[in-house]
Design an enzyme around this catalytic site. Structure first.
Site, PDB file in Angstrom:
ATOM      1  CG  ASN A 167      -2.348   0.548   0.812  1.00  0.00           C
ATOM      2  OD1 ASN A 167      -2.447   1.679   0.338  1.00  0.00           O
ATOM      3  ND2 ASN A 167      -3.392  -0.224   1.032  1.00  0.00           N
ATOM      4  NE  ARG A 168      -2.504   4.847  -3.194  1.00  0.00           N
ATOM      5  CZ  ARG A 168      -3.192   3.752  -3.496  1.00  0.00           C
ATOM      6  NH1 ARG A 168      -3.445   2.842  -2.561  1.00  0.00           N
ATOM      7  NH2 ARG A 168      -3.625   3.546  -4.725  1.00  0.00           N
TER       8      ARG A 168
ATOM      9  CG  HIS B 142       1.499  -2.199  -3.813  1.00  0.00           C
ATOM     10  ND1 HIS B 142       0.883  -2.360  -2.577  1.00  0.00           N
ATOM     11  CD2 HIS B 142       0.487  -2.166  -4.730  1.00  0.00           C
ATOM     12  CE1 HIS B 142      -0.437  -2.429  -2.751  1.00  0.00           C
ATOM     13  NE2 HIS B 142      -0.696  -2.304  -4.033  1.00  0.00           N
TER      14      HIS B 142
ATOM     15  CG  HIS C 264      -2.320  -6.603  -5.194  1.00  0.00           C
ATOM     16  ND1 HIS C 264      -3.345  -6.411  -6.089  1.00  0.00           N
ATOM     17  CD2 HIS C 264      -2.049  -5.386  -4.676  1.00  0.00           C
ATOM     18  CE1 HIS C 264      -3.665  -5.122  -6.128  1.00  0.00           C
ATOM     19  NE2 HIS C 264      -2.893  -4.482  -5.271  1.00  0.00           N
ATOM     20  CB  THR C 265      -5.165 -12.935  -5.862  1.00  0.00           C
ATOM     21  OG1 THR C 265      -3.947 -13.679  -5.902  1.00  0.00           O
ATOM     22  CG2 THR C 265      -6.166 -13.590  -6.781  1.00  0.00           C
ATOM     23  CE1 TYR C 266      -6.918  -5.611  -9.839  1.00  0.00           C
ATOM     24  CE2 TYR C 266      -4.859  -6.723  -9.316  1.00  0.00           C
ATOM     25  CZ  TYR C 266      -5.563  -5.565  -9.578  1.00  0.00           C
ATOM     26  OH  TYR C 266      -4.906  -4.357  -9.588  1.00  0.00           O
TER      27      TYR C 266
ATOM     28  CG  ASP D  13      -7.726   1.622  -3.742  1.00  0.00           C
ATOM     29  OD1 ASP D  13      -7.282   0.669  -3.076  1.00  0.00           O
ATOM     30  OD2 ASP D  13      -7.034   2.295  -4.529  1.00  0.00           O
TER      31      ASP D  13
ATOM     32  CD  GLN E  98      -6.486  -0.461   0.504  1.00  0.00           C
ATOM     33  OE1 GLN E  98      -6.225  -0.366   1.699  1.00  0.00           O
ATOM     34  NE2 GLN E  98      -6.690   0.581  -0.272  1.00  0.00           N
TER      35      GLN E  98
ATOM     36  CD  GLU F 268      -4.628  -5.068  -2.230  1.00  0.00           C
ATOM     37  OE1 GLU F 268      -3.502  -4.567  -2.038  1.00  0.00           O
ATOM     38  OE2 GLU F 268      -5.541  -4.472  -2.836  1.00  0.00           O
TER      39      GLU F 268
END
Length: 339
Positions: A71-72, A97, A172-174, A238, A277, A304
């Site tokens: 993340n940020r 990331h 981070h799977t979609y 998000d 997330q 996530e």
């Protein structure tokens, strides 16, 4: 260090019911096939057929493990033990990331690979002091195991050598439980065991406040369609959910339950991380994936589990700093079923 220049390959975990393909490039899940209510297998993760597109940077973090910090981090800066660290700004104005070449873009060593009824694969990576601006050497392992016919477990560990460092890994799977090539996930329903989120500023960094989700479009404390209120939250979700209201099972908290009405596939996610997330693929735009499938906005969603975003700069968030002598441990259990 020769082992980190080995070629990326795709490995299979297969227990006869579930088939998972994972590459040593970023510990990335490229494919995950599970049965629907009629026993038909479909691949339920976004990704590519070969490692080349991942190497070329075509994936918006599809399926990988991100780190050293997920993340940020605000303005790519933090101070630890009196030293200010500056990280690459790769999603202006923040560091995202792990930086330009985070753990998702490196080749991990395959430390162990077991077949059979409970197949597993263990990846290892040695991150060096100063890599992407982070302090201290760090040894990381990630093990994917098929623990039952339709359950996958991921165990991540990280051990700093001689310097304290922030560590927050995320998978981070979609997901698209109808199948990776089936369109958007707005009809999926989701329940999230989080009664609060950490609201964000205009640069998607948490402001530091803790906000109850009750009576807001962020409320998924009971099952709700992903698309029900998505138009009220800008581009989409998000946001970091504080996992504060789920039951526990063998040391793991219930994080989320995702369901696709068309196939009746269900994913229950358990974790020991404090946050998750929830990301609805808002920035995915015309990515050509497996079998020529074109992935657009909301083609998949990410769950996530992780430390809170920008926690290193936010004293009221749970700390993500790991001291020498300590071990960072992050487990996720993905339970698939039909209902």
């Amino acid at each position: 260090m020769a082992d980190q220049t080995q070629n990326p390959q795709i490995f299979e975990l297969n227990n006869g019911t579930m088939l998972v393909k994972i590459t040593n490039l970023g510990c990335t899940i490229t494919s995950l096939s599970v049965p629907d209510k009629n026993g038909n297998l479909a691949d339920v993760v976004l990704g590519f057929d070969s490692v080349e597109p991942y190497l070329k940077g075509a994936a918006p973090y599809f399926g990988c493990i991100v780190g050293r910090v997920a993340n940020r981090i605000r303005n790519g800066k933090f101070t630890l033990n009196g030293v200010e660290y500056t990280l690459p700004i790769n999603k202006a104005p923040n560091s995202l990331h792990g930086g330009h070449k985070g753990f998702d873009k490196v080749i991990w060593e395959v430390a162990e690979y077991k077949k059979g009824e409970n197949p597993s694969i263990t990846f290892k990576y040695q991150s060096h002091d100063g890599e992407e601006g982070y302090p201290g050497d760090l040894s990381i392992t990630a093990t994917y195991t098929l623990t039952s016919s339709t359950t996958m477990r991921l165990d991540m560990e990280a051990v700093p050598k001689d310097k304290a460092t922030p560590v927050s890994l995320a998978q981070h799977t979609y997901w698209n439980l109808a199948g990776h090539n089936s369109g958007n996930i707005l009809d999926h329903s989701i329940q999230i065991w989080g009664s609060h989120i950490t609201p964000v500023d205009e640069n998607t960094v948490p402001t530091g406040e803790i906000m109850p989700v009750k009576s807001t479009p962020f409320d998924f404390t009971s099952e709700k369609k992903v698309g029900a209120s998505i138009h009220e939250v800008g581009l989409g979700y998000d946001h970091n959910y504080i996992l504060d209201c789920g039951e526990e099972k063998s040391g793991l908290k219930r994080a989320a339950k995702l369901k696709d009405p068309s196939s009746s596939r269900v994913l229950n996610l358990w974790t020991n991380a404090p946050g998750m997330q929830f990301y609805t693929g808002n920035y995915v735009n015309g990515v050509v994936g497996k079998g020529g499938a074109v992935y657009g906005k909301h083609s998949g969603l990410c769950l996530e589990t992780q430390g809170f975003p920008n926690a290193i700069n936010q004293s009221n968030f749970p700390s993500v700093v790991v001291q020498p002598g300590e071990t960072y441990k992050h487990t996720m259990v993905f339970e698939f079923s039909v209902e």
